[in-house]
Each structure stands twice: as C-alpha cells, then as structure tokens.
Design a protein around this motif. Structure first.
Motif, mmCIF file in Angstrom:
data_model
loop_
_atom_site.group_PDB
_atom_site.id
_atom_site.type_symbol
_atom_site.label_atom_id
_atom_site.label_comp_id
_atom_site.label_asym_id
_atom_site.label_seq_id
_atom_site.Cartn_x
_atom_site.Cartn_y
_atom_site.Cartn_z
ATOM 1 N N PHE A 1 -5.779 10.621 27.873
ATOM 2 C CA PHE A 1 -5.595 12.054 28.059
ATOM 3 C C PHE A 1 -4.106 12.387 28.083
ATOM 4 O O PHE A 1 -3.271 11.503 28.278
ATOM 5 C CB PHE A 1 -6.213 12.499 29.389
ATOM 6 C CG PHE A 1 -7.716 12.515 29.424
ATOM 7 C CD1 PHE A 1 -8.498 12.406 28.288
ATOM 8 C CD2 PHE A 1 -8.356 12.660 30.641
ATOM 9 C CE1 PHE A 1 -9.885 12.441 28.348
ATOM 10 C CE2 PHE A 1 -9.742 12.706 30.721
ATOM 11 C CZ PHE A 1 -10.502 12.600 29.572
ATOM 12 N N PRO A 2 -3.745 13.668 27.950
ATOM 13 C CA PRO A 2 -2.336 14.060 28.111
ATOM 14 C C PRO A 2 -1.853 13.774 29.530
ATOM 15 O O PRO A 2 -2.660 13.733 30.465
ATOM 16 C CB PRO A 2 -2.359 15.577 27.856
ATOM 17 C CG PRO A 2 -3.654 15.854 27.171
ATOM 18 C CD PRO A 2 -4.614 14.797 27.621
ATOM 19 N N VAL A 3 -0.556 13.592 29.686
ATOM 20 C CA VAL A 3 0.005 13.349 31.018
ATOM 21 C C VAL A 3 -0.071 14.614 31.869
ATOM 22 O O VAL A 3 -0.160 15.731 31.353
ATOM 23 C CB VAL A 3 1.473 12.856 30.960
ATOM 24 C CG1 VAL A 3 1.561 11.508 30.277
ATOM 25 C CG2 VAL A 3 2.384 13.876 30.315
ATOM 26 N N LEU A 4 -0.035 14.415 33.196
ATOM 27 C CA LEU A 4 -0.028 15.521 34.150
ATOM 28 C C LEU A 4 1.384 15.729 34.674
ATOM 29 O O LEU A 4 2.003 14.788 35.177
ATOM 30 C CB LEU A 4 -0.956 15.211 35.329
ATOM 31 C CG LEU A 4 -2.435 15.065 35.016
ATOM 32 C CD1 LEU A 4 -3.197 14.624 36.265
ATOM 33 C CD2 LEU A 4 -3.000 16.366 34.475
ATOM 34 N N ASP B 1 2.266 7.820 30.663
ATOM 35 C CA ASP B 1 1.707 6.940 29.644
ATOM 36 C C ASP B 1 2.617 6.990 28.428
ATOM 37 O O ASP B 1 3.011 8.077 27.997
ATOM 38 C CB ASP B 1 0.308 7.457 29.290
ATOM 39 C CG ASP B 1 -0.486 6.486 28.461
ATOM 40 O OD1 ASP B 1 0.084 5.887 27.533
ATOM 41 O OD2 ASP B 1 -1.677 6.341 28.733
ATOM 42 N N ASP B 2 2.965 5.836 27.858
ATOM 43 C CA ASP B 2 3.809 5.853 26.658
ATOM 44 C C ASP B 2 2.982 5.905 25.374
ATOM 45 O O ASP B 2 3.528 6.001 24.288
ATOM 46 C CB ASP B 2 4.789 4.679 26.651
ATOM 47 C CG ASP B 2 4.122 3.320 26.490
ATOM 48 O OD1 ASP B 2 2.927 3.234 26.127
ATOM 49 O OD2 ASP B 2 4.824 2.310 26.724
ATOM 50 N N ALA C 1 -2.577 -0.636 27.928
ATOM 51 C CA ALA C 1 -2.780 0.484 28.855
ATOM 52 C C ALA C 1 -1.623 1.475 28.949
ATOM 53 O O ALA C 1 -1.612 2.311 29.836
ATOM 54 C CB ALA C 1 -3.116 -0.057 30.246
ATOM 55 N N GLY C 2 -0.631 1.401 28.111
ATOM 56 C CA GLY C 2 0.388 2.441 28.079
ATOM 57 C C GLY C 2 1.459 2.374 29.134
ATOM 58 O O GLY C 2 2.212 3.316 29.310
#
Length: 153
Positions: free
Chosen positions: A95-98, A131-132, A138-139
């Motif tokens: 998902f997009p980062v928060l 997350d990269d 796992a980013g």
C-alpha cells in the motif's frame, strides 16, 4: 457489496496508535480507506539510523496480531501478502505509505489487486520506516508499530 474492517492498535513500540482500515468492493477492485491517530512524528534518517515515517503500510499473510517479542512485535503476521509471487513493490498487499500529520493520517485509494473476500482473516500492519518498494522481500520498512486483523462486516 462486500465490506471489511481492521481495527488498528499500536503495539509496545507505538502504543498510542489507534484507528481503522475499511475495505469495500467496487467495480474492478477494492476501495481502501485508512484513518489512524497516534503515529510517531517524522524523524529524518541519520548516518546511524533509519527515518521514522512516512510509515510503511501493508497487508500481511496471517491475521495474528499477537505482540510476541516487545522489541520486535507482531512477527506472527508473517510476510507481506503476495498471492501472485510478485517482486516487492508489486505485492497485492503493498500500500502507499502513511504520512503523520501531527500524529494523524487519513487516506483512501483504489487497488485492482484483490477483492474483499481475498483478504478476510489477514492483517494490516503499520511499520516504523517508509517502504522503499524495491528491497526484497519486504521493502526495508522496519519494525512493526501497529496491527489489525481484517474482518468481514
């Protein structure tokens, strides 16, 4: 129209996090909305540490939000949910980062990677680091701060 909800609760590393994630089937995929409070404030990376925030945000394989080790909580959730065995950055659960805005984050988005029935019983996790979207598997999104099990509504 199928709907699901995950109540998000912070673990020992960020006990003030609380909120929820809603999932609703829409034509061609799923509409996802998150609202959480109590997120840690952003801290930039240094030579010796990762940044804190924006926060990685994913669906994980298992709906088990048991804390376990308080220094590395929520290991029982397993890996990012990746039913089609894609490289990281294209997992169904990516998902997009928060972004923390004075501790609060609200966001809605569409995904065509799953329908609500596919995610019932899995978990949603908020991570310490962004997350990269490329490090495998796992980013590099760091420790798990909060968790919630996805339940049908």
């Amino acid at each position: 129209m199928a709907k699901a909800y995950a109540a998000i609760k912070g673990g020992p590393l960020a006990p003030n996090i609380n909120g929820g994630v809603y999932f609703m089937d829409v034509p061609g995929g799923t509409h996802v909305c998150v609202m959480v409070n109590g997120l840690p404030s952003y801290k930039p990376a240094t030579a010796n540490s990762q940044p804190i925030g924006p926060h990685g945000f994913h669906i994980h394989e298992f709906g088990n939000c048991t804390v376990g080790d308080p220094k590395d909580p929520f290991k029982a959730v397993g890996n990012h949910w990746n039913p089609t065995k894609q490289p990281h950055g294209n997992h169904a659960g990516d998902f997009p980062v928060l972004f923390s805005n004075a501790g609060t984050s609200m966001m809605c988005f569409f995904t065509n990677k799953f329908k609500v029935r596919d995610i019932i019983g899995k978990s949603v996790v908020i991570h310490e680091n962004p997350d990269d979207y490329r490090t495998q598997p796992a980013g590099n999104s760091g420790k798990k701060l909060a968790c919630g099990v996805i339940r049908e509504m």
